[in-house]
Design a protein around this motif. Structure first.
Motif, PDB file in Angstrom:
ATOM      1  N   PRO A 212      47.362  48.550  42.358  1.00  0.00           N
ATOM      2  CA  PRO A 212      46.202  48.860  43.207  1.00  0.00           C
ATOM      3  C   PRO A 212      44.917  48.941  42.390  1.00  0.00           C
ATOM      4  O   PRO A 212      44.923  49.371  41.232  1.00  0.00           O
ATOM      5  CB  PRO A 212      46.551  50.232  43.805  1.00  0.00           C
ATOM      6  CG  PRO A 212      48.025  50.360  43.644  1.00  0.00           C
ATOM      7  CD  PRO A 212      48.378  49.618  42.402  1.00  0.00           C
ATOM      8  N   VAL A 213      43.827  48.533  42.996  1.00  0.00           N
ATOM      9  CA  VAL A 213      42.510  48.670  42.373  1.00  0.00           C
ATOM     10  C   VAL A 213      41.990  50.079  42.631  1.00  0.00           C
ATOM     11  O   VAL A 213      42.098  50.597  43.758  1.00  0.00           O
ATOM     12  CB  VAL A 213      41.525  47.628  42.941  1.00  0.00           C
ATOM     13  CG1 VAL A 213      40.147  47.810  42.320  1.00  0.00           C
ATOM     14  CG2 VAL A 213      42.037  46.217  42.677  1.00  0.00           C
ATOM     15  N   ALA A 220      40.698  51.114  50.364  1.00  0.00           N
ATOM     16  CA  ALA A 220      40.596  50.939  51.812  1.00  0.00           C
ATOM     17  C   ALA A 220      40.792  49.479  52.208  1.00  0.00           C
ATOM     18  O   ALA A 220      41.270  49.180  53.305  1.00  0.00           O
ATOM     19  CB  ALA A 220      39.239  51.438  52.296  1.00  0.00           C
ATOM     20  N   GLN A 221      40.400  48.575  51.313  1.00  0.00           N
ATOM     21  CA  GLN A 221      40.558  47.145  51.586  1.00  0.00           C
ATOM     22  C   GLN A 221      41.954  46.642  51.216  1.00  0.00           C
ATOM     23  O   GLN A 221      42.287  45.476  51.457  1.00  0.00           O
ATOM     24  CB  GLN A 221      39.516  46.337  50.800  1.00  0.00           C
ATOM     25  CG  GLN A 221      38.079  46.770  50.989  1.00  0.00           C
ATOM     26  CD  GLN A 221      37.674  46.835  52.440  1.00  0.00           C
ATOM     27  OE1 GLN A 221      37.906  45.898  53.195  1.00  0.00           O
ATOM     28  NE2 GLN A 221      37.052  47.947  52.842  1.00  0.00           N
ATOM     29  N   GLY A 222      42.732  47.513  50.608  1.00  0.00           N
ATOM     30  CA  GLY A 222      44.078  47.111  50.195  1.00  0.00           C
ATOM     31  C   GLY A 222      44.078  46.146  49.031  1.00  0.00           C
ATOM     32  O   GLY A 222      44.983  45.303  48.913  1.00  0.00           O
ATOM     33  N   LEU A 223      43.065  46.255  48.165  1.00  0.00           N
ATOM     34  CA  LEU A 223      42.941  45.304  47.066  1.00  0.00           C
ATOM     35  C   LEU A 223      43.885  45.647  45.913  1.00  0.00           C
ATOM     36  O   LEU A 223      44.204  46.816  45.662  1.00  0.00           O
ATOM     37  CB  LEU A 223      41.503  45.284  46.547  1.00  0.00           C
ATOM     38  CG  LEU A 223      40.430  44.920  47.581  1.00  0.00           C
ATOM     39  CD1 LEU A 223      39.048  44.944  46.931  1.00  0.00           C
ATOM     40  CD2 LEU A 223      40.706  43.550  48.186  1.00  0.00           C
TER      41      LEU A 223
END
Length: 249
Positions: A212-213, A220-223
């Motif tokens: 995860p970033v 929140a963006q699931g990056l």
């Protein structure tokens, strides 16, 4: 030592761009890099003869020519080995592939199609460099260590290794693994995160992964970002599946 001697000794294998000490650590040979850079400075761009029709490069760094007595199989189709690169007996080079100045490729190694062995990279014995593997080169900064791939390593298709990463003996890099000093490596077997730029341990099996970033917005963006995962260490089953065919050599 002048650049002519440096290139000649690199090609013979008596001089290397990096050396391993008794503790197993690798160190860049600055004298070699100084010699290579001096060769570039002394070189003049020329158009080569009919054997290299259409090519222009430094006059003192042409592609090497091999004979059957060298014991190297350089298969037709666009491969090239630059002056100042060492290629040992028993090496196979499939087309197209490129081995740059200062590189060292030891006995029994296979360099497959669309593969790059960058400047000063050190490749050990019986290494399999699969299709589209990219091994980064390094000439500057002068003290920087090149990429090291030790004996019996297996680099699967599309692997990228750059920025002086060391891959120890018998390690396996699965297709698509990218290693650099900015890519973290998680050892899932020993449950530790290795320091960025740390060497890949002996007989480690490495696959591409993600993490995860950090940051609320990114989460929140699931990056996620790329990382590498050590998922096991080689065992008898792994060795059997990766056994190199001596008949090919």
């Amino acid at each position: 030592m002048n650049w002519q001697d440096v290139l000649a000794q690199l090609e013979s294998g008596s001089l290397r761009a990096a050396n391993q000490d008794e503790a197993g650590n690798w160190h860049a040979n600055i004298e070699v890099k100084q010699g290579i850079l001096a060769a570039f400075k002394a070189g003049k761009n020329v158009a080569f003869d009919d054997n290299y029709q259409g090519f222009v490069d430094k006059h003192n760094l042409p592609a090497r020519q091999f004979s059957p007595e060298d014991g190297v199989r350089l298969v037709p189709g666009g491969s090239s080995v630059r002056a100042g690169a060492y290629v040992a007996e028993g090496v196979i080079i499939m087309p197209p592939a490129y081995i740059n100045v200062g590189a060292f490729v030891d006995t029994g190694t296979m360099i497959d199609s669309h593969a790059l062995i960058g400047s000063c990279a050190q490749i050990g014995k019986n290494v399999h460099v699969s299709a589209a593997v990219q091994i980064g080169g390094v000439l500057e900064p002068i003290g920087a260590s090149p990429v090291i791939i030790e004996d019996d390593a297996f680099l699967s298709a599309g692997v990228v290794v750059v920025e002086g990463i060391v891959v120890k003996k018998g390690a396996v890099l699965a297709p698509g693994v990218s290693l650099s000093k900015s890519v973290p490596v998680y050892d899932c077997v020993n449950q530790v995160m290795r320091e960025k730029g740390a060497e890949i341990p002996e007989r480690a099996v490495v696959v591409p992964g993600t993490r995860p970033v950090k940051g609320e917005w990114a989460q929140a963006q699931g990056l996620s970002m790329a990382c590498a995962l050590i998922v096991k260490y080689r065992d008898e089953k792994s060795d059997a599946s990766l056994e190199l065919e001596s008949i090919l050599r």
